[in-house]
Scaffold this motif. Sequence first.
Motif, PDB file in Angstrom:
ATOM      1  N   TYR A 172      -4.763   7.287  -1.186  1.00  0.00           N
ATOM      2  CA  TYR A 172      -4.464   5.875  -0.982  1.00  0.00           C
ATOM      3  C   TYR A 172      -4.325   5.148  -2.311  1.00  0.00           C
ATOM      4  O   TYR A 172      -5.140   5.320  -3.215  1.00  0.00           O
ATOM      5  N   SER A 173      -3.296   4.324  -2.403  1.00  0.00           N
ATOM      6  CA  SER A 173      -3.132   3.425  -3.540  1.00  0.00           C
ATOM      7  C   SER A 173      -2.804   2.040  -2.986  1.00  0.00           C
ATOM      8  O   SER A 173      -1.956   1.921  -2.099  1.00  0.00           O
ATOM      9  N   PRO A 174      -3.454   0.994  -3.495  1.00  0.00           N
ATOM     10  CA  PRO A 174      -3.174  -0.347  -3.003  1.00  0.00           C
ATOM     11  C   PRO A 174      -1.857  -0.917  -3.526  1.00  0.00           C
ATOM     12  O   PRO A 174      -1.449  -2.000  -3.126  1.00  0.00           O
ATOM     13  N   SER A 175      -1.189  -0.170  -4.390  1.00  0.00           N
ATOM     14  CA  SER A 175       0.039  -0.648  -5.014  1.00  0.00           C
ATOM     15  C   SER A 175       1.032   0.502  -5.157  1.00  0.00           C
ATOM     16  O   SER A 175       0.638   1.653  -5.356  1.00  0.00           O
ATOM     17  N   SER A 176       2.304   0.168  -5.086  1.00  0.00           N
ATOM     18  CA  SER A 176       3.341   1.193  -5.246  1.00  0.00           C
ATOM     19  C   SER A 176       3.473   1.669  -6.690  1.00  0.00           C
ATOM     20  O   SER A 176       4.247   2.583  -6.974  1.00  0.00           O
ATOM     21  N   VAL A 177       2.698   1.103  -7.608  1.00  0.00           N
ATOM     22  CA  VAL A 177       2.753   1.538  -9.006  1.00  0.00           C
ATOM     23  C   VAL A 177       2.439   3.034  -9.131  1.00  0.00           C
ATOM     24  O   VAL A 177       2.917   3.695 -10.045  1.00  0.00           O
ATOM     25  N   ILE A 178       1.695   3.575  -8.183  1.00  0.00           N
ATOM     26  CA  ILE A 178       1.370   5.011  -8.205  1.00  0.00           C
ATOM     27  C   ILE A 178       2.650   5.856  -8.120  1.00  0.00           C
ATOM     28  O   ILE A 178       2.710   6.956  -8.660  1.00  0.00           O
ATOM     29  N   ALA A 179       3.689   5.318  -7.480  1.00  0.00           N
ATOM     30  CA  ALA A 179       4.946   6.067  -7.333  1.00  0.00           C
ATOM     31  C   ALA A 179       5.656   6.264  -8.666  1.00  0.00           C
ATOM     32  O   ALA A 179       6.542   7.111  -8.772  1.00  0.00           O
ATOM     33  N   GLU A 180       5.260   5.512  -9.689  1.00  0.00           N
ATOM     34  CA  GLU A 180       5.824   5.712 -11.025  1.00  0.00           C
ATOM     35  C   GLU A 180       5.260   6.972 -11.683  1.00  0.00           C
ATOM     36  O   GLU A 180       5.818   7.465 -12.657  1.00  0.00           O
ATOM     37  N   GLU A 192       0.852  -1.180   0.000  1.00  0.00           N
ATOM     38  CA  GLU A 192       0.000   0.000   0.000  1.00  0.00           C
ATOM     39  C   GLU A 192       0.891   1.234   0.000  1.00  0.00           C
ATOM     40  O   GLU A 192       1.956   1.240   0.610  1.00  0.00           O
ATOM     41  N   THR A 193       0.435   2.261  -0.680  1.00  0.00           N
ATOM     42  CA  THR A 193       1.210   3.488  -0.807  1.00  0.00           C
ATOM     43  C   THR A 193       0.293   4.678  -0.565  1.00  0.00           C
ATOM     44  O   THR A 193      -0.832   4.705  -1.056  1.00  0.00           O
ATOM     45  N   ILE A 194       0.792   5.640   0.188  1.00  0.00           N
ATOM     46  CA  ILE A 194       0.064   6.886   0.414  1.00  0.00           C
ATOM     47  C   ILE A 194       0.868   8.014  -0.231  1.00  0.00           C
ATOM     48  O   ILE A 194       2.039   8.207   0.081  1.00  0.00           O
ATOM     49  N   VAL A 195       0.216   8.730  -1.129  1.00  0.00           N
ATOM     50  CA  VAL A 195       0.824   9.898  -1.768  1.00  0.00           C
ATOM     51  C   VAL A 195       0.096  11.117  -1.220  1.00  0.00           C
ATOM     52  O   VAL A 195      -1.135  11.172  -1.240  1.00  0.00           O
ATOM     53  N   THR A 196       0.842  12.066  -0.716  1.00  0.00           N
ATOM     54  CA  THR A 196       0.235  13.287  -0.185  1.00  0.00           C
ATOM     55  C   THR A 196       0.433  14.412  -1.180  1.00  0.00           C
ATOM     56  O   THR A 196       1.554  14.647  -1.648  1.00  0.00           O
TER      57      THR A 196
END
Length: 92
Positions: A19-27, A3-7
């Motif tokens: 909220y993102s259930p995957s670190s793919v959002i960090a791309e 899980e990944t949280i982007v602020t």
Amino acid sequence: MPETIVTFRWPDGTEEPCYSPSSVIAEMFAPGAAYPLSDFLARARIGLERASGRVERKYGFRCSRAMASLDRIEARAAACPEDARILCVSIQ
């Protein structure tokens, strides 16, 4: 899937976790980078759709929490001026 949280910081100065259930959002985002509104929305849609898709492939259903994050982002963005820039504060 971590899980990944982007602020994000909106033009009015408020910060909102996404909220993102995957670190793919960090791309899609980099801490400290500010994105023009249209680019920010495209990145958020792509990243959260990909993350939700990963959940679907693994568990057979999409991630409703990720889609709720996208809904909040789109609603908030609708109130922003077209020339707004959205800052990625952190990715955890």
